[in-house]
Design an enzyme around this catalytic site. Structure first.
Site, mmCIF file in Angstrom:
data_model
loop_
_atom_site.group_PDB
_atom_site.id
_atom_site.type_symbol
_atom_site.label_atom_id
_atom_site.label_comp_id
_atom_site.label_asym_id
_atom_site.label_seq_id
_atom_site.Cartn_x
_atom_site.Cartn_y
_atom_site.Cartn_z
ATOM 1 N N ARG A 119 0.898 -1.160 0.000
ATOM 2 C CA ARG A 119 0.000 0.000 0.000
ATOM 3 C C ARG A 119 0.928 1.199 0.000
ATOM 4 N NH1 ARG A 119 -2.275 3.820 -0.621
ATOM 5 N NH2 ARG A 119 -4.036 4.741 0.470
ATOM 6 N N HIS B 264 1.821 7.246 1.429
ATOM 7 C CA HIS B 264 0.662 8.150 1.434
ATOM 8 C C HIS B 264 0.515 8.779 2.811
ATOM 9 C CE1 HIS B 264 -0.929 4.403 3.174
ATOM 10 N NE2 HIS B 264 -1.823 5.155 3.793
ATOM 11 N N HIS C 122 -2.747 10.838 5.410
ATOM 12 C CA HIS C 122 -4.163 11.120 5.577
ATOM 13 C C HIS C 122 -4.302 12.516 6.157
ATOM 14 C CE1 HIS C 122 -4.521 6.883 4.902
ATOM 15 N NE2 HIS C 122 -3.823 6.596 5.977
ATOM 16 N N GLU D 17 -4.183 6.979 11.919
ATOM 17 C CA GLU D 17 -4.420 5.574 11.552
ATOM 18 C C GLU D 17 -3.930 4.649 12.658
ATOM 19 O OE1 GLU D 17 -3.240 4.389 7.565
ATOM 20 O OE2 GLU D 17 -2.242 2.602 8.357
ATOM 21 N N HIS E 35 3.361 7.441 5.381
ATOM 22 C CA HIS E 35 3.666 6.044 5.711
ATOM 23 C C HIS E 35 3.363 5.121 4.537
ATOM 24 C CE1 HIS E 35 -0.532 6.856 6.893
ATOM 25 N NE2 HIS E 35 -0.779 5.631 6.478
HETATM 26 MN MN MN Z 1 -2.697 4.858 5.739
#
Ligand code: MN
Ligand code: MN
Length: 390
Positions: free
Chosen positions: A95, A98, A100, A105, A144
């Site tokens: 993943r 990115h 947020h 998170e 992260h």
């Molecule tokens: Mn994330």
């Protein structure tokens, strides 16, 4: 519009009278915390809305055998304070990097192994490897990535401290760099423009590569670790509470200092066992059934009471301050993952509240003989087995 006018509009919308306004001791005009005192339209009807969503049965975003399935206010309108994601990554899948903008998170690993990197505003970076039962926490806005580690898939649950947050609306590194002009990137990095020719033009989201090295390599800048770790080995600890009928692991910022906005709980209930009626003065509660079948009840004042049965892979949601209970109604052990959007755990159990009052108060309140309350528990029960507290 002045703050006073804004308040009047809000209260009029919520059906308040001027007398109620005078009695409600509203916060100073313009104080955003005042919003917390306005009844939520989703919760102010004659009946409580559903608080259940079948997360793992939902479609989500699927790429090959990797997926992300989310529960936000779109899927579960009551869940304004917390969103959640069930994510599976195949070996070699990442993943991508990115952040947020609007949520921190928190995560719990259900299966397999995961590697993460995270950077803080001081330029300090941490790489961590996670196994089943481990937890991570990334403060809001910190960059992260999440990567499947080893040759088996991994599966984890992500919790975000904002129900409006969508995992599919994150700020991804490929999305940004793919839409920035090459001369701008060339100047920023001191690289020739051609270096960016083959970079992705659109968001990658799930990146695919070779299996990562078992021993994490150092960052380009070398190791420059933050003072507080992002990793906590929740299930590697002894349970924090053991009871007839079940046990509980719990981690808040007391044990995991960086986790300033989320408390995590793993609750095991034997068949018939009950996490008793209680409420959380300071937090909403998000539930995910790891195993088993549970009945969750919700009490919302004005005679409003609702029960839902949750199966493996289902999500439940309890608004801050609302009464609730969790009972294992299946014939196998149940395990529930719980996230609360506060960094300090707070709860008041009904048995504790009753035990905290004298018999004459209880006798008058219920219109019952005082002797009856001599038979009630003189302590907090918290969790009881199928036979009830002894
Ligand atoms: Mn994330
Ligand atoms: Mn609770």
């Amino acid at each position: 519009m002045s703050g006073i006018h804004r308040r009047d509009v809000l209260l009029a919308t919520a059906g308040f009278t001027a007398a109620a306004l005078a009695a409600s001791n509203p916060a100073e005009a313009g104080d955003p915390s005042f919003m917390n005192n306005v009844p939520d339209p989703a919760l102010s009807g004659n009946e409580l809305p559903t608080f259940k969503f079948a997360l793992d049965k939902s479609e989500g975003k699927v790429v090959g055998n990797s997926f992300g399935k989310e529960a936000t206010v779109t899927q579960l309108p009551i869940s304004k304070g917390i969103a959640g994601v069930s994510m599976r990554l195949e070996p070699g899948v990442m993943r991508e990097l990115h952040w947020h903008a609007t949520a921190a998170e928190w995560a719990f690993v259900l299966d397999g192994r995961v590697r993460t990197t995270v950077i803080d505003p001081q330029g300090r970076a941490e790489t961590n490897d996670f196994e089943v039962g481990d937890v991570w926490y990334f403060p809001r806005g910190h960059g992260h990535m999440l990567q499947c580690l080893g040759d088996k898939p991994c599966h984890f649950i992500l919790i975000f401290d904002n129900g409006y947050f969508s995992e599919f609306g994150t700020f991804s590194i490929t999305d940004w760099m793919g839409h920035a002009p090459k001369p701008l990137l060339a100047k920023a990095f001191g690289m020739p423009e051609g270096a960016f020719d083959a970079f992705p033009k659109e968001e990658v989201y799930f990146a695919r590569g070779p299996l990562p090295p078992e021993d994490a390599a150092a960052p380009l800048q070398g190791w420059k670790l933050p003072p507080e770790t992002h990793k906590y080995r929740l299930l590697a600890q002894a349970p924090h509470g053991v009871y007839p009928g079940g046990r509980e692991w719990r981690v808040d910022s007391g044990r995991f200092p960086i986790s300033k906005t989320i408390t995590g709980v793993v609750l095991d209930l034997e068949p018939g066992a009950l996490r008793e009626l209680h409420w959380h003065p300071n937090a909403d509660e998000w539930q995910y059934v790891i195993d088993g079948q549970i009945n969750v009840t919700l009490f919302g004042s004005h005679g409003r009471f609702r029960a839902e049965t949750l199966d493996k892979g289902d999500v439940g949601y309890i608004p801050q301050g609302y009464g609730h209970s969790i009972e294992n109604v299946g014939d196998t052990p149940a395990r529930i993952l719980i996230g609360l959007n506060a960094g300090i755990y707070e709860a008041i159990d009904l048995s504790q509240w009753i035990a905290g009052n004298p018999a004459d108060v209880l006798a008058t309140n219920f219109g019952q003989p005082a002797e009856l309350f001599g038979k009630f528990p003189e302590r907090d029960v918290f969790l009881s087995d199928g036979k009830g507290p002894g």
